[in-house]
Design an enzyme around this catalytic site. Sequence first.
Site, PDB file in Angstrom:
ATOM      1  CE  LYS A  47       4.433   7.776  -5.358  1.00 34.04           C
ATOM      2  NZ  LYS A  47       4.445   8.217  -7.141  1.00 34.04           N
ATOM      3  CE1 TYR A  88      -4.699   9.379  -6.046  1.00 35.28           C
ATOM      4  CE2 TYR A  88      -2.420   8.810  -6.424  1.00 35.28           C
ATOM      5  CZ  TYR A  88      -3.623   9.199  -7.134  1.00 35.28           C
ATOM      6  OH  TYR A  88      -3.696   8.473  -8.541  1.00 35.28           O
ATOM      7  CG  ASP A 118      -0.693   3.456  -0.108  1.00 41.86           C
ATOM      8  OD1 ASP A 118       0.585   3.113  -0.728  1.00 41.86           O
ATOM      9  OD2 ASP A 118      -1.513   4.689  -0.973  1.00 41.86           O
TER      10      ASP A 118
HETATM   11  C1  LIG Z   1       0.900   6.944  -1.311  1.00 41.36           C
HETATM   12  C2  LIG Z   1       0.297   5.907  -2.677  1.00 41.36           C
HETATM   13  N1  LIG Z   1      -0.040   5.813  -3.008  1.00 41.36           N
HETATM   14  C3  LIG Z   1      -0.499   4.921  -3.984  1.00 41.36           C
HETATM   15  C4  LIG Z   1       0.113   5.696  -5.373  1.00 41.36           C
HETATM   16  C5  LIG Z   1      -0.487   5.227  -6.115  1.00 41.36           C
HETATM   17  O1  LIG Z   1       0.896   5.062  -7.254  1.00 41.36           O
HETATM   18  P1  LIG Z   1       1.419   4.863  -9.031  1.00 41.36           P
HETATM   19  O2  LIG Z   1       0.747   6.188  -9.093  1.00 41.36           O
HETATM   20  O3  LIG Z   1       2.245   4.290  -8.843  1.00 41.36           O
HETATM   21  O4  LIG Z   1      -0.185   4.017  -9.640  1.00 41.36           O
HETATM   22  C6  LIG Z   1       0.738   7.326  -4.804  1.00 41.36           C
HETATM   23  C7  LIG Z   1       1.174   7.926  -6.421  1.00 41.36           C
HETATM   24  O5  LIG Z   1       1.412   8.748  -6.120  1.00 41.36           O
HETATM   25  C8  LIG Z   1       1.104   7.090  -3.245  1.00 41.36           C
HETATM   26  O6  LIG Z   1       1.515   8.085  -3.085  1.00 41.36           O
END
Ligand SMILES: Cc1ncc(COP(=O)(O)O)c(C=O)c1O
Length: 468
Positions: free
Chosen positions: A308, A185, A280
């Site tokens: 985060k 994700y 990511d």
């Molecule tokens: C690996 C990863 N990338 C991107 C995101 C998206 O982040 P946000 O929820 O702050 O938009 C998340 C959210 O859990 C994530 O775990």
Amino acid sequence: MAVSVSAIAGVRLNLGNGYPIPSPTRSRTVVTMAVSVADNKLTLTKSEEAFAAAKELMPGGVNSPVRAFKSVGGQPIVIDSAKGCRMRDIDGNEYIDYVGSWGPAIIGHADQQVLAALNDTMKKGTSFGAPCLLENTLAQLVIDAVPSVEMVRFVNSGTEACMGALRLVRAYTGREKIIKFEGCYHGHADPFLVKAGSGVATLGLPDSPGVPKAATYETLTVPYNDTVAVQKLFEANKGEIAAVFLEPVVGNAGFIVPKPDFHSFLRQITKDNGALLVFDEVMTGFRLSYGGAQEYFGITPDVTTLGKIIGGGLPVGAYGGRRDIMEKVAPAGPVYQAGTLSGNPLAMTAGIETLKRIKEPGTYDYLDKITGELVHGIVEAGKKAGHAICGGHISAMFGFFFTEGPVYNFEDAKKSDTAKFARFFWGMLAEGVYFAPSQFEAGFTSLAHTSDDIKKTIAAAEKVFREI
Ligand SMILES: Cc1ncc(COP(=O)(O)O)c(C=O)c1O
């Protein structure tokens, strides 16, 4: 990454022995949801009332889908407060929390040092829409910590960070195609919302109504850990792939680790083909080690996304990388990306104070120790009670699946007994332990969790495993 356990149309589900899943509320009628645990009755009257009201006000009653408990049935508990590793709901039930706001709370909730710093910053204003010194401080901390990051751009969420990184890698390479892995994700921007399960060279199909085909047409998906599939995509799309995006350790399909050669293979094949490698690290950044997964595994990507933990519980994301790549971002370069609240002083402050704390010696040894004890204890207890279960951890990130395993990709993860997970989830909640309400989410520990919390959690799991 929601997978429903079963249709839950207003009936009190009992998916086996004990721990019935409370039925969702259909109206504002107050129904006491009592999870039938002999000596630990969980009353959620106020939560249910509040959630019934919320459903009239916000789609599904929440502001982010996985909070709605759809994967485990029933309805969410509504939180009143959190401190350290504990959360308290509005009915007064207290839980040991292994969600940590989905990752940011690595030093625990409402840390005194963070609160005091926020208080000081707040007195000077909450947002300027102009540069402030705190941005320099957090940028320097991130650059010093994360091996691939020579320059950084702060945004307000992980989604924004991945969107910005995507535009940047396309602009830098002059190519449009990207490879992403099934089950990973990268936020909810259109190009990343691609159905999992499409075969090796299949072009992506949108995963949600409202996402135009054109937005995902250039997104190619393959199973995680499948180097042959990646190789084939590069061969079939010579000179066209801008970047490979991945979660260096997957958290959004449950906790899945890379095979030993996976990262180095991706590093080499991207280099050989003039493509960029994007880690990511929204979830893994500052969680697996102070320098993130890239420091932990010793592989340096070209671009990194963060979120985060670097916001310490306030809304922050970031993308960064090599100077020659980052200097393409406006206003240094032509790649446009902007944000009204980006780099605001409160978010920067919470991030700075959090990073200062986790930078202290011993942090990751401690996190690794307690998380290892937790996962070992849970998996052994599950096996002893006769359940098919596997699990693992790296530092303060962990997960377990109700399947024999091994789990190398999302297809493997989907073999899990999600109905059993739902019973386990509700049983643990009744015992005062809050895990993520889905089999397909990772868990998180923090510096605020003690050995005693871990022991209590394992003891609760032993009890629940006997009854589900
Ligand atoms: C690996 C990863 N990338 C991107 C995101 C998206 O982040 P946000 O929820 O702050 O938009 C998340 C959210 O859990 C994530 O775990």
